[in-house]
Design a protein around this motif. Structure first.
Motif, mmCIF file in Angstrom:
data_model
loop_
_atom_site.group_PDB
_atom_site.id
_atom_site.type_symbol
_atom_site.label_atom_id
_atom_site.label_comp_id
_atom_site.label_asym_id
_atom_site.label_seq_id
_atom_site.Cartn_x
_atom_site.Cartn_y
_atom_site.Cartn_z
ATOM 1 N N LYS A 1 0.832 -1.205 0.000
ATOM 2 C CA LYS A 1 0.000 0.000 0.000
ATOM 3 C C LYS A 1 0.874 1.264 0.000
ATOM 4 C CE LYS A 1 -3.668 -0.432 2.419
ATOM 5 N NZ LYS A 1 -4.638 -0.500 3.552
ATOM 6 N N ILE A 2 2.017 1.220 0.696
ATOM 7 C CA ILE A 2 2.929 2.372 0.714
ATOM 8 C C ILE A 2 3.506 2.603 -0.678
ATOM 9 C CG2 ILE A 2 5.126 3.220 1.636
ATOM 10 C CD1 ILE A 2 4.455 1.600 4.220
ATOM 11 N N VAL A 3 3.916 1.521 -1.345
ATOM 12 C CA VAL A 3 4.452 1.644 -2.703
ATOM 13 C C VAL A 3 3.373 2.134 -3.664
ATOM 14 C CG1 VAL A 3 5.387 0.343 -4.651
ATOM 15 C CG2 VAL A 3 6.258 -0.071 -2.341
ATOM 16 N N ALA A 4 2.165 1.568 -3.552
ATOM 17 C CA ALA A 4 1.067 1.956 -4.447
ATOM 18 C C ALA A 4 0.712 3.428 -4.274
ATOM 19 C CB ALA A 4 -0.148 1.070 -4.191
ATOM 20 N N ARG A 5 0.741 3.914 -3.042
ATOM 21 C CA ARG A 5 0.406 5.328 -2.825
ATOM 22 C C ARG A 5 1.461 6.238 -3.452
ATOM 23 N NH1 ARG A 5 -1.136 4.887 2.077
ATOM 24 N NH2 ARG A 5 -3.336 4.741 1.501
ATOM 25 N N ALA A 6 2.731 5.838 -3.373
ATOM 26 C CA ALA A 6 3.780 6.620 -4.031
ATOM 27 C C ALA A 6 3.563 6.629 -5.545
ATOM 28 C CB ALA A 6 5.157 6.049 -3.688
ATOM 29 N N LEU A 7 3.111 5.503 -6.105
ATOM 30 C CA LEU A 7 2.826 5.447 -7.537
ATOM 31 C C LEU A 7 1.646 6.330 -7.910
ATOM 32 C CD1 LEU A 7 3.326 1.649 -8.325
ATOM 33 C CD2 LEU A 7 4.627 3.562 -9.269
ATOM 34 N N GLN A 8 0.703 6.503 -7.006
ATOM 35 C CA GLN A 8 -0.418 7.399 -7.282
ATOM 36 C C GLN A 8 0.009 8.869 -7.251
ATOM 37 O OE1 GLN A 8 -3.240 6.019 -4.225
ATOM 38 N NE2 GLN A 8 -4.587 5.291 -5.866
ATOM 39 N N GLU A 9 0.883 9.202 -6.312
ATOM 40 C CA GLU A 9 1.250 10.608 -6.116
ATOM 41 C C GLU A 9 2.423 11.036 -7.000
ATOM 42 O OE1 GLU A 9 1.964 11.334 -1.998
ATOM 43 O OE2 GLU A 9 0.030 10.505 -1.363
ATOM 44 N N TYR A 10 3.440 10.172 -7.128
ATOM 45 C CA TYR A 10 4.670 10.547 -7.837
ATOM 46 C C TYR A 10 4.908 9.741 -9.118
ATOM 47 C CZ TYR A 10 6.103 13.147 -3.632
ATOM 48 O OH TYR A 10 6.186 14.035 -2.590
ATOM 49 N N GLY A 11 4.328 8.547 -9.205
ATOM 50 C CA GLY A 11 4.566 7.718 -10.374
ATOM 51 C C GLY A 11 5.936 7.071 -10.357
ATOM 52 N N ALA A 12 6.383 6.624 -11.545
ATOM 53 C CA ALA A 12 7.691 5.972 -11.676
ATOM 54 C C ALA A 12 8.256 6.268 -13.057
ATOM 55 C CB ALA A 12 7.559 4.464 -11.461
ATOM 56 N N TYR A 13 9.577 6.377 -13.123
ATOM 57 C CA TYR A 13 10.271 6.664 -14.381
ATOM 58 C C TYR A 13 10.914 5.396 -14.932
ATOM 59 C CZ TYR A 13 9.834 11.705 -13.618
ATOM 60 O OH TYR A 13 9.345 12.973 -13.449
ATOM 61 N N PHE A 14 10.860 5.269 -16.257
ATOM 62 C CA PHE A 14 11.515 4.168 -16.969
ATOM 63 C C PHE A 14 12.987 4.527 -17.095
ATOM 64 C CE2 PHE A 14 11.699 1.834 -21.341
ATOM 65 C CZ PHE A 14 12.441 0.808 -20.767
ATOM 66 N N VAL A 15 13.881 3.758 -16.410
ATOM 67 C CA VAL A 15 15.283 4.155 -16.316
ATOM 68 C C VAL A 15 16.240 3.231 -17.069
ATOM 69 C CG1 VAL A 15 14.948 5.315 -14.113
ATOM 70 C CG2 VAL A 15 15.598 2.895 -14.144
ATOM 71 N N ASP A 16 15.817 1.974 -17.345
ATOM 72 C CA ASP A 16 16.797 1.061 -17.932
ATOM 73 C C ASP A 16 16.081 -0.176 -18.457
ATOM 74 O OD1 ASP A 16 19.263 0.107 -18.729
ATOM 75 O OD2 ASP A 16 20.196 0.342 -16.759
ATOM 76 N N TYR A 17 16.733 -0.839 -19.395
ATOM 77 C CA TYR A 17 16.221 -2.102 -19.921
ATOM 78 C C TYR A 17 16.306 -3.183 -18.844
ATOM 79 C CZ TYR A 17 16.264 -6.565 -22.347
ATOM 80 O OH TYR A 17 16.009 -7.843 -22.713
ATOM 81 N N GLY A 18 15.329 -4.089 -18.832
ATOM 82 C CA GLY A 18 15.342 -5.244 -17.939
ATOM 83 C C GLY A 18 14.395 -6.299 -18.480
ATOM 84 N N GLY A 19 14.568 -7.543 -18.068
ATOM 85 C CA GLY A 19 13.746 -8.633 -18.576
ATOM 86 C C GLY A 19 12.374 -8.711 -17.951
ATOM 87 N N ASN A 20 12.107 -7.910 -16.914
ATOM 88 C CA ASN A 20 10.808 -7.870 -16.256
ATOM 89 C C ASN A 20 10.355 -6.414 -16.150
ATOM 90 O OD1 ASN A 20 10.180 -10.686 -15.192
ATOM 91 N ND2 ASN A 20 12.231 -10.366 -14.347
ATOM 92 N N PHE A 21 9.084 -6.243 -15.849
ATOM 93 C CA PHE A 21 8.586 -4.955 -15.376
ATOM 94 C C PHE A 21 8.885 -4.960 -13.881
ATOM 95 C CE2 PHE A 21 4.954 -2.493 -13.556
ATOM 96 C CZ PHE A 21 5.279 -1.264 -14.106
ATOM 97 N N ALA A 22 9.989 -4.295 -13.476
ATOM 98 C CA ALA A 22 10.522 -4.479 -12.130
ATOM 99 C C ALA A 22 10.893 -3.145 -11.495
ATOM 100 C CB ALA A 22 11.750 -5.389 -12.171
ATOM 101 N N PHE A 23 10.768 -3.102 -10.169
ATOM 102 C CA PHE A 23 11.117 -1.934 -9.364
ATOM 103 C C PHE A 23 12.251 -2.324 -8.420
ATOM 104 C CE2 PHE A 23 7.335 -0.740 -11.292
ATOM 105 C CZ PHE A 23 6.873 0.506 -10.909
ATOM 106 N N ASP A 24 12.867 -1.331 -7.781
ATOM 107 C CA ASP A 24 14.068 -1.594 -6.983
ATOM 108 C C ASP A 24 13.952 -1.062 -5.563
ATOM 109 O OD1 ASP A 24 15.345 -2.743 -9.159
ATOM 110 O OD2 ASP A 24 16.249 -0.860 -9.803
#
Length: 601
Positions: free
Chosen positions: A519-542
């Motif tokens: 829920k903490i991660v999801a709320r950050a995605l609602q407020e700030y979103g996420a940037y595509f920074v690099d190629y990877g074999g999955n749709f993955a976060f760090d």
């Protein structure tokens, strides 16, 4: 003489009177006979082929039968069926024929719920109607037809259709129906219960947000709802049709306003601060009603397809940057690079984690000196065998209050993003809030000029990125999900592109239920979103690598509660993402050494 005339006159009057009386009697008697034997309106029928056949019974084709089919019965037995009577009855008939054997015809007896209606010999080899009166009440009734053949040989009985007639003066009332939803208003992800009742109806059909045949009365759950939905039900009876509908409104709760962002002078994410300038894109909330990418649907559909096949992982060990916080007491080393020349006096702890189970270019290291206000990013890292220094593919440094993106191409991250940009730190999860945008990797990046694996290509980053991956392979498949990485296909995303989780989604009622860190991660995605920074074999976060800590902070119950290398967001959440509109594609400038800040050298 007079007496004779009088007698003759009296006799003549009596004959006329008797004639008139006879005519009146015939008319009145005929009327009552008509009322007794004339069939009223048909209220129900039962085809013989709809009944349960005994052993030896079979359905045959017969062009002269009412539906082109009939039932053939041999010997002796019972055939039975069920009929629903919407009104009371006045009469009944059944159509039958037979074949005799040795001069004997079969006998037939018809019962309606145990009451005998007909007992007769079927003595015709062509279709004949056998009738009877009855005063059976409305409702479901069992129909039994028993038949007996000869003892010397086997007779054959054929049945076509049974018909049920109601009183001529009885008007079948039209059906009525009521349909309601409880509750009539729900929050996203919650269900409602539909309840309905009908009268004078024999069948009901659902439409709108549900479908299919429904019983004439009942209840059912709508399942989890995320959109306002209207449910309709139409019922049919011998008296006509009726319709009803009800709407379940899905309300969107207004989320409380987020707390104010941290002070621009606190750059420590371990202590309520955040890296980079307060004006950096990482630290900017997404405005209300942002413009969406023209390829939003294709891009999100591809993300959903990939997530459904491979999950939505978030790395906590490898394939993420191990970020160490250092100070003036940390040993200094030289970092040699393939591109851009060496960096001197880089603070690097004696104990650093360099995973051996990933490709060298995915071995990343970051050190942050908040006292000096400097950060060092290194990619493709390995220890030198001749001394305590490091060999890297790329390395750069920058101020902690910088934008968090390189000015030129030639940094460890393909997009030019700072490695700590978008990392999730365990202290943020523990505190219950992430006040910055996140970072994600993805296999389908956009380059310019390449479609279907053909054509020339070029880097195609968008703000805030100034660089992107420099390759454009042909068709690639990841766990059954195929696509062209490095192309201009509609589902590709340019590096520097930004996604957002629908801010109207109620995270408290979402199903499947989110745990605390999700829920903490999801709320950050609602407020700030996420940037595509690099190629990877999955749709993955760090997350920051757990190996950057002496004691694993992620095992705590108020952080992740696990020592697993990957944790996962719910797959179901991916379809609520959206891809935001970006600026024009850029042409990067290659200058690895130009990304270094002299204040940190």
């Amino acid at each position: 003489m007079l007496k004779t005339k009088l007698l003759n006159s009296s006799s003549s009057f009596s004959k006329r009177q008797m004639t008139i009386f006879a005519v009146l009697f015939a008319v009145i008697g005929g009327f009552f006979l008509y009322r007794t034997f004339a069939a009223g309106p048909l209220v129900a029928s039962l085809e013989a082929e709809q009944m349960t056949l005994p052993g030896g019974g079979s359905v045959i084709a017969d062009a002269n039968a009412s539906s082109g089919k009939a039932v053939k019965l041999r010997g002796s037995g019972v055939i039975q069926g069920l009929v629903s009577l919407p009104s009371s009855l006045t009469s009944f008939d059944i159509v039958a024929k037979a074949n005799k054997c040795h001069g004997k015809w079969p006998s037939m007896r018809v019962e309606l719920s145990g009451v005998q209606l007909i007992s007769t010999v079927v003595s015709s080899n062509s279709w004949k109607t056998y009738s009877a009166n009855t005063n059976a009440a409305s409702g479901s009734r069992n129909v039994y037809v028993s038949y007996t053949g000869g003892s010397d040989c086997t007779t054959t009985l054929y049945l076509d259709v049974s018909r049920f007639y109601g009183p001529t003066n009885e008007v079948t009332p039209p059906p009525t129906i009521s349909l309601s939803a409880t509750p009539s208003s729900v929050s996203p992800g919650s269900p409602a219960t539909l309840t309905w009742n009908s009268a004078n109806a024999t069948s009901c059909t659902a439409s709108g947000a549900w479908s299919g045949f429904q019983p004439t009365s009942g209840s059912t759950s709508t399942g989890a709802l995320n959109n306002t939905s209207t449910y309709s039900l139409g019922c049919t009876g011998s008296g006509g049709d009726a319709n009803a509908s009800t709407t379940v409104t899905v309300t969107t709760a207004t989320p409380p306003p987020p707390p104010p962002p941290p002070s621009g002078t606190n750059y420590d994410p371990r202590n309520g601060g955040r890296l980079f300038s307060i004006l950096a894109s990482w630290n900017q909330r997404i405005p209300l009603n942002p413009a969406l990418s023209p390829n939003n649907s294709a891009q999100i559909n591809k993300i959903v397809e990939l997530v459904n096949a491979r999950g939505w992982p978030m790395g906590t060990r490898a394939y993420t940057a191990a970020t160490y916080f250092v100070d003036s007491s940390t040993p200094k080393r030289t970092v040699y690079t393939v591109e851009g020349g060496p960096l001197y006096n880089v603070p690097i702890p004696n104990e650093i984690y360099l995973p051996q189970d990933v490709p060298l270019l995915d071995v990343s290291l970051v050190t942050v000196d908040l006292q000096r206000g400097c950060v060092w990013d290194m990619g493709g890292v390995k220890l030198r065998t001749t001394d305590s220094n490091l060999d890297t593919q790329y390395a750069w440094n920058y101020k902690v209050d910088s934008p968090g993106w390189s000015q030129y191409s030639g940094t460890p991250s393909a997009s030019g993003s700072a490695f700590p940009g978008g990392l999730i730190f365990p202290e943020e999860i523990k505190a219950g809030r992430i006040d910055h945008a996140l970072r994600f990797k993805y296999p389908f990046h956009r380059v310019s000029g390449r479609v279907g694996g053909q054509g020339s290509w070029g880097q195609a980053p968008v703000d805030p990125a100034n660089s992107s991956d420099m390759w454009g392979p042909s068709l690639t498949t990841y766990s059954g999900v195929s696509g062209y990485s490095g192309s201009e296909e509609s589902y590709t995303i340019p590096e520097g592109g930004r996604i957002q989780l629908d801010p109207n989604l109620n995270l408290d009622t979402f199903q499947p239920a989110l745990n605390r860190w999700q829920k903490i991660v999801a709320r950050a995605l609602q407020e700030y979103g996420a940037y595509f920074v690099d190629y990877g074999g999955n749709f993955a976060f760090d997350f920051n690598s757990r190996m950057a800590y002496q004691n694993d902070p992620y095992v705590a119950s108020d952080v992740l509660g696990t020592s697993d290398d990957y944790v996962y967001m719910p797959n179901e959440l991916a379809k609520y993402l959206r891809s935001l509109a970006s600026g024009p594609q850029k042409t990067p400038v290659w200058n690895p050494a130009g990304n270094r800040d002299p204040a940190c050298s």
